[in-house]
Design an enzyme around this catalytic site. Structure first.
Site, mmCIF file in Angstrom:
data_model
loop_
_atom_site.group_PDB
_atom_site.id
_atom_site.type_symbol
_atom_site.label_atom_id
_atom_site.label_comp_id
_atom_site.label_asym_id
_atom_site.label_seq_id
_atom_site.Cartn_x
_atom_site.Cartn_y
_atom_site.Cartn_z
ATOM 1 N N ASP A 258 72.579 24.378 -34.217
ATOM 2 C CA ASP A 258 73.834 24.539 -33.510
ATOM 3 C C ASP A 258 73.674 25.794 -32.647
ATOM 4 O O ASP A 258 72.774 26.607 -32.887
ATOM 5 C CB ASP A 258 74.979 24.694 -34.516
ATOM 6 C CG ASP A 258 76.332 24.856 -33.851
ATOM 7 O OD1 ASP A 258 76.581 24.194 -32.822
ATOM 8 O OD2 ASP A 258 77.143 25.656 -34.349
ATOM 9 N N LEU A 259 74.541 25.967 -31.662
ATOM 10 C CA LEU A 259 74.411 27.126 -30.770
ATOM 11 C C LEU A 259 75.346 28.273 -31.181
ATOM 12 O O LEU A 259 74.896 29.330 -31.607
ATOM 13 C CB LEU A 259 74.704 26.697 -29.329
ATOM 14 C CG LEU A 259 74.650 27.785 -28.260
ATOM 15 C CD1 LEU A 259 73.250 28.390 -28.147
ATOM 16 C CD2 LEU A 259 75.092 27.230 -26.913
ATOM 17 N N ASP A 260 76.632 28.017 -31.069
ATOM 18 C CA ASP A 260 77.619 29.072 -31.335
ATOM 19 C C ASP A 260 77.625 29.468 -32.799
ATOM 20 O O ASP A 260 77.800 28.632 -33.682
ATOM 21 C CB ASP A 260 79.024 28.587 -30.939
ATOM 22 C CG ASP A 260 79.126 28.263 -29.458
ATOM 23 O OD1 ASP A 260 78.237 28.680 -28.715
ATOM 24 O OD2 ASP A 260 80.095 27.584 -29.054
ATOM 25 N N THR B 137 79.125 33.273 -29.481
ATOM 26 C CA THR B 137 80.021 33.150 -28.326
ATOM 27 C C THR B 137 81.477 33.057 -28.763
ATOM 28 O O THR B 137 82.370 32.955 -27.922
ATOM 29 C CB THR B 137 79.674 31.907 -27.481
ATOM 30 O OG1 THR B 137 79.731 30.769 -28.329
ATOM 31 C CG2 THR B 137 78.293 32.020 -26.862
ATOM 32 N N LYS C 8 87.341 26.767 -34.927
ATOM 33 C CA LYS C 8 85.895 26.787 -35.138
ATOM 34 C C LYS C 8 85.342 25.366 -35.294
ATOM 35 O O LYS C 8 85.792 24.604 -36.142
ATOM 36 C CB LYS C 8 85.574 27.615 -36.392
ATOM 37 C CG LYS C 8 84.153 28.124 -36.433
ATOM 38 C CD LYS C 8 83.993 29.138 -37.562
ATOM 39 C CE LYS C 8 82.593 29.677 -37.601
ATOM 40 N NZ LYS C 8 82.399 30.642 -38.690
ATOM 41 N N SER D 214 74.479 20.853 -30.081
ATOM 42 C CA SER D 214 75.716 21.617 -29.883
ATOM 43 C C SER D 214 76.756 20.798 -29.136
ATOM 44 O O SER D 214 76.436 20.032 -28.227
ATOM 45 C CB SER D 214 75.408 22.889 -29.085
ATOM 46 O OG SER D 214 76.595 23.524 -28.653
ATOM 47 N N ALA D 215 78.022 21.000 -29.499
ATOM 48 C CA ALA D 215 79.121 20.330 -28.797
ATOM 49 C C ALA D 215 79.408 20.995 -27.450
ATOM 50 O O ALA D 215 80.126 20.448 -26.624
ATOM 51 C CB ALA D 215 80.374 20.354 -29.662
ATOM 52 N N LYS E 96 81.452 16.394 -34.136
ATOM 53 C CA LYS E 96 81.145 16.633 -35.547
ATOM 54 C C LYS E 96 82.472 16.571 -36.311
ATOM 55 O O LYS E 96 83.475 17.026 -35.794
ATOM 56 C CB LYS E 96 80.500 18.020 -35.715
ATOM 57 C CG LYS E 96 79.193 18.193 -34.932
ATOM 58 C CD LYS E 96 78.754 19.676 -34.913
ATOM 59 C CE LYS E 96 77.555 19.887 -34.003
ATOM 60 N NZ LYS E 96 77.176 21.294 -33.882
ATOM 61 N N GLU F 51 73.550 25.267 -39.298
ATOM 62 C CA GLU F 51 74.950 25.170 -38.886
ATOM 63 C C GLU F 51 75.799 26.286 -39.487
ATOM 64 O O GLU F 51 75.553 26.721 -40.600
ATOM 65 C CB GLU F 51 75.534 23.826 -39.360
ATOM 66 C CG GLU F 51 75.582 22.751 -38.307
ATOM 67 C CD GLU F 51 76.647 22.985 -37.241
ATOM 68 O OE1 GLU F 51 77.455 23.928 -37.373
ATOM 69 O OE2 GLU F 51 76.671 22.214 -36.268
ATOM 70 N N ASP F 52 76.825 26.711 -38.733
ATOM 71 C CA ASP F 52 77.724 27.747 -39.253
ATOM 72 C C ASP F 52 79.128 27.216 -39.512
ATOM 73 O O ASP F 52 79.987 27.956 -39.980
ATOM 74 C CB ASP F 52 77.819 28.923 -38.273
ATOM 75 C CG ASP F 52 78.644 28.590 -37.049
ATOM 76 O OD1 ASP F 52 78.471 27.480 -36.494
ATOM 77 O OD2 ASP F 52 79.474 29.422 -36.643
#
Length: 218
Positions: A10-12, A18, A46, A115-116, A146, A170-171
């Site tokens: 995942d990115l964020d 971000t 989130k 990532s979304a 997701k 993933e966070d």
């Protein structure tokens, strides 16, 4: 490490934080709508889509918008977010991430983004890490949010691997569930209480190596 052929990130909140920029942009929008919006409220956004995020803010303020105004505010929020994002520098990559990506590449493990965010490519380019990724699956190439596993299943497909050979980082709880729904192992990045369904949970990459990953999932 033959059983782990690909790592999907995942990115964020995993590679870069971000969330602070999203919060600033949503706060600016909420202020314009006359809605009180706090950092605690921001936690409710989130891992959810931009559309749902604005719906949540409107619910918090007990307000409704016409479809035209709703779309206008979504665009405005994204423009403000990108204003903040465009000032990002490479030192905003979260601690340990770069070393972890380099180690995966050295091991011959495929690396993909799942990532979304529709701004994922822009952020990776700003951070100068695009070349570490064999595949980039973002909000421009998926339709289901997701916990639907679409983003990760496309990542597996793009890296030529099966879900069983993939590990997801993933966070967010919805992201952990997406990985599980896709038949993948998952490492939660953050707090155990929120990410307890993950195979393992670590606070971040600062003290977590590829060797640690192998041992944890052996």
């Amino acid at each position: 490490m033959s059983t782990i052929k690909a790592c999907l990130f995942d990115l964020d909140g995993v590679i870069v934080d971000t969330a602070k920029y999203h919060f600033l942009a949503w706060k600016r929008l909420a202020d314009e709508l006359g809605i009180n919006f706090t950092e605690d409220d921001n936690e409710k956004l989130k891992g959810v889509s931009r559309v749902r995020s604005l719906e949540i803010i409107l619910e918090l303020g007990g307000k409704t918008l016409s479809e035209e105004d709703f779309n206008s505010f979504m665009t405005k929020k994204n423009d403000w977010y990108l204003e903040y994002v465009d000032q990002m520098k490479e030192d905003e990559i979260l601690p340990g991430v770069l070393d972890f990506l380099k180690a995966l590449k050295a091991e011959g493990v495929k690396v993909a983004l799942g990532s979304a965010s529709k701004n994922a490519m822009r952020i990776l380019n700003l951070l100068n890490i695009t070349d570490y990724f064999d595949a980039i699956i973002d909000g421009t190439s998926v339709s289901a949010a997701k916990p639907d596993p679409e983003v990760f299943l496309k990542g597996a497909e793009a890296t030529g691997t099966t879900p069983a050979e993939c590990v997801v980082f993933e966070d967010a709880e919805a992201g952990v569930e997406a990985a599980i729904n896709g038949g993948m192992r998952v490492v939660g990045i953050g707090e155990e209480e929120a990410l307890g369904k993950a195979n393992i949970v670590v606070p971040g990459f600062a003290n977590f190596s590829v060797e640690d990953l192998k041992k944890a999932l052996a």
